[in-house]
Design a protein around this motif. Sequence first.
Motif, PDB file in Angstrom:
ATOM      1  N   LYS A   1       0.843  -1.192   0.000  1.00  0.00           N
ATOM      2  CA  LYS A   1       0.000   0.000   0.000  1.00  0.00           C
ATOM      3  C   LYS A   1       0.882   1.247   0.000  1.00  0.00           C
ATOM      4  O   LYS A   1       1.932   1.271   0.638  1.00  0.00           O
ATOM      5  CB  LYS A   1      -0.921   0.001   1.206  1.00  0.00           C
ATOM      6  CG  LYS A   1      -1.883  -1.171   1.183  1.00  0.00           C
ATOM      7  CD  LYS A   1      -2.979  -1.000   2.194  1.00  0.00           C
ATOM      8  CE  LYS A   1      -3.867  -2.223   2.084  1.00  0.00           C
ATOM      9  NZ  LYS A   1      -5.206  -2.061   2.528  1.00  0.00           N
ATOM     10  N   PHE A   2       0.425   2.233  -0.726  1.00  0.00           N
ATOM     11  CA  PHE A   2       1.175   3.475  -0.837  1.00  0.00           C
ATOM     12  C   PHE A   2       0.249   4.644  -0.525  1.00  0.00           C
ATOM     13  O   PHE A   2      -0.933   4.638  -0.913  1.00  0.00           O
ATOM     14  CB  PHE A   2       1.755   3.643  -2.245  1.00  0.00           C
ATOM     15  CG  PHE A   2       2.644   2.520  -2.664  1.00  0.00           C
ATOM     16  CD1 PHE A   2       4.004   2.560  -2.382  1.00  0.00           C
ATOM     17  CD2 PHE A   2       2.126   1.416  -3.328  1.00  0.00           C
ATOM     18  CE1 PHE A   2       4.833   1.522  -2.774  1.00  0.00           C
ATOM     19  CE2 PHE A   2       2.958   0.380  -3.720  1.00  0.00           C
ATOM     20  CZ  PHE A   2       4.314   0.425  -3.436  1.00  0.00           C
ATOM     21  N   ALA A   3       0.802   5.605   0.144  1.00  0.00           N
ATOM     22  CA  ALA A   3       0.007   6.793   0.463  1.00  0.00           C
ATOM     23  C   ALA A   3      -0.267   7.595  -0.797  1.00  0.00           C
ATOM     24  O   ALA A   3       0.609   7.757  -1.650  1.00  0.00           O
ATOM     25  CB  ALA A   3       0.755   7.649   1.488  1.00  0.00           C
ATOM     26  N   SER A   4      -1.492   8.085  -0.921  1.00  0.00           N
ATOM     27  CA  SER A   4      -1.872   8.895  -2.079  1.00  0.00           C
ATOM     28  C   SER A   4      -1.730  10.370  -1.719  1.00  0.00           C
ATOM     29  O   SER A   4      -2.338  10.840  -0.761  1.00  0.00           O
ATOM     30  CB  SER A   4      -3.315   8.582  -2.472  1.00  0.00           C
ATOM     31  OG  SER A   4      -3.746   9.475  -3.468  1.00  0.00           O
ATOM     32  N   ASN A   5      -0.882  11.069  -2.499  1.00  0.00           N
ATOM     33  CA  ASN A   5      -0.717  12.502  -2.209  1.00  0.00           C
ATOM     34  C   ASN A   5      -1.240  13.381  -3.341  1.00  0.00           C
ATOM     35  O   ASN A   5      -1.116  14.604  -3.296  1.00  0.00           O
ATOM     36  CB  ASN A   5       0.750  12.824  -1.916  1.00  0.00           C
ATOM     37  CG  ASN A   5       1.669  12.462  -3.091  1.00  0.00           C
ATOM     38  OD1 ASN A   5       1.202  12.306  -4.218  1.00  0.00           O
ATOM     39  ND2 ASN A   5       2.961  12.326  -2.814  1.00  0.00           N
ATOM     40  N   GLY A   6      -1.808  12.768  -4.383  1.00  0.00           N
ATOM     41  CA  GLY A   6      -2.424  13.540  -5.460  1.00  0.00           C
ATOM     42  C   GLY A   6      -1.465  14.257  -6.375  1.00  0.00           C
ATOM     43  O   GLY A   6      -1.860  15.125  -7.151  1.00  0.00           O
TER      44      GLY A   6
END
Length: 231
Positions: free
Chosen positions: A214-219
């Motif tokens: 899982k990877f953080a979404s920063n847009g």
Amino acid sequence: MQFLKEHVINLSNKTVVDYMDDVSLSIATSCNGGGFQLDLTAISKHAFLQNEYFVADVFHESEDVLVIICRFEERSGRFVQIHFGILPHVLTTICLPLSALNGEKLFLERYPNVMQTVLRGDPVVDLEYIDSVYIETPSSRFSRKFMISNIELLTNEPECQVKEMKYIDEMGQNNFREWLGRIGSTLQLKARLIQAYEEAKVRQRPFFFDGERKFASNGFFVQTMMELIGG
């Protein structure tokens, strides 16, 4: 001293030469390269010792850089050749300081509209015994056509004309080429980016993760695209 049309001999690789006037030549070579030899028998053997520069004016309309090779050869067979990269669509003066034929430099100083200038061949040639000068193009993907004029030896460095030329448009495309899919305007570019963005919303991903990663979404990518299309 100036080399006139009567100095041109020994065309190579089916080179075609059209004489525009006494000092201007139109040269056409195949993709195998080609060129011509300058006959030096009528000039003083001290001509290269009495001058400082070998110069010529070159013009071409190729889509890419044209490479001109000037080869200076002794009667013994030793030679030094200089590769000049010439930008298209601008009249360019190639200028070779004859002192460079001592072989002490691999890369020479650049003049306006000339790309990298490289020496190859033997370590040195003796200016007093230069027997032949060849002007050629190497083999390439395409045939070549160019104009060359005012080939001469000078005692003083020539004044090189500088003309501004825009080779790319505001979108980074070659101004002198056409191809399928070329962007015609910034409005067209914006429309294509919007279309690509909308298609990306519903397009199935070409890969997937197994659920453990899982990877953080920063847009970042969405924001960058929105900035490009002015959203």
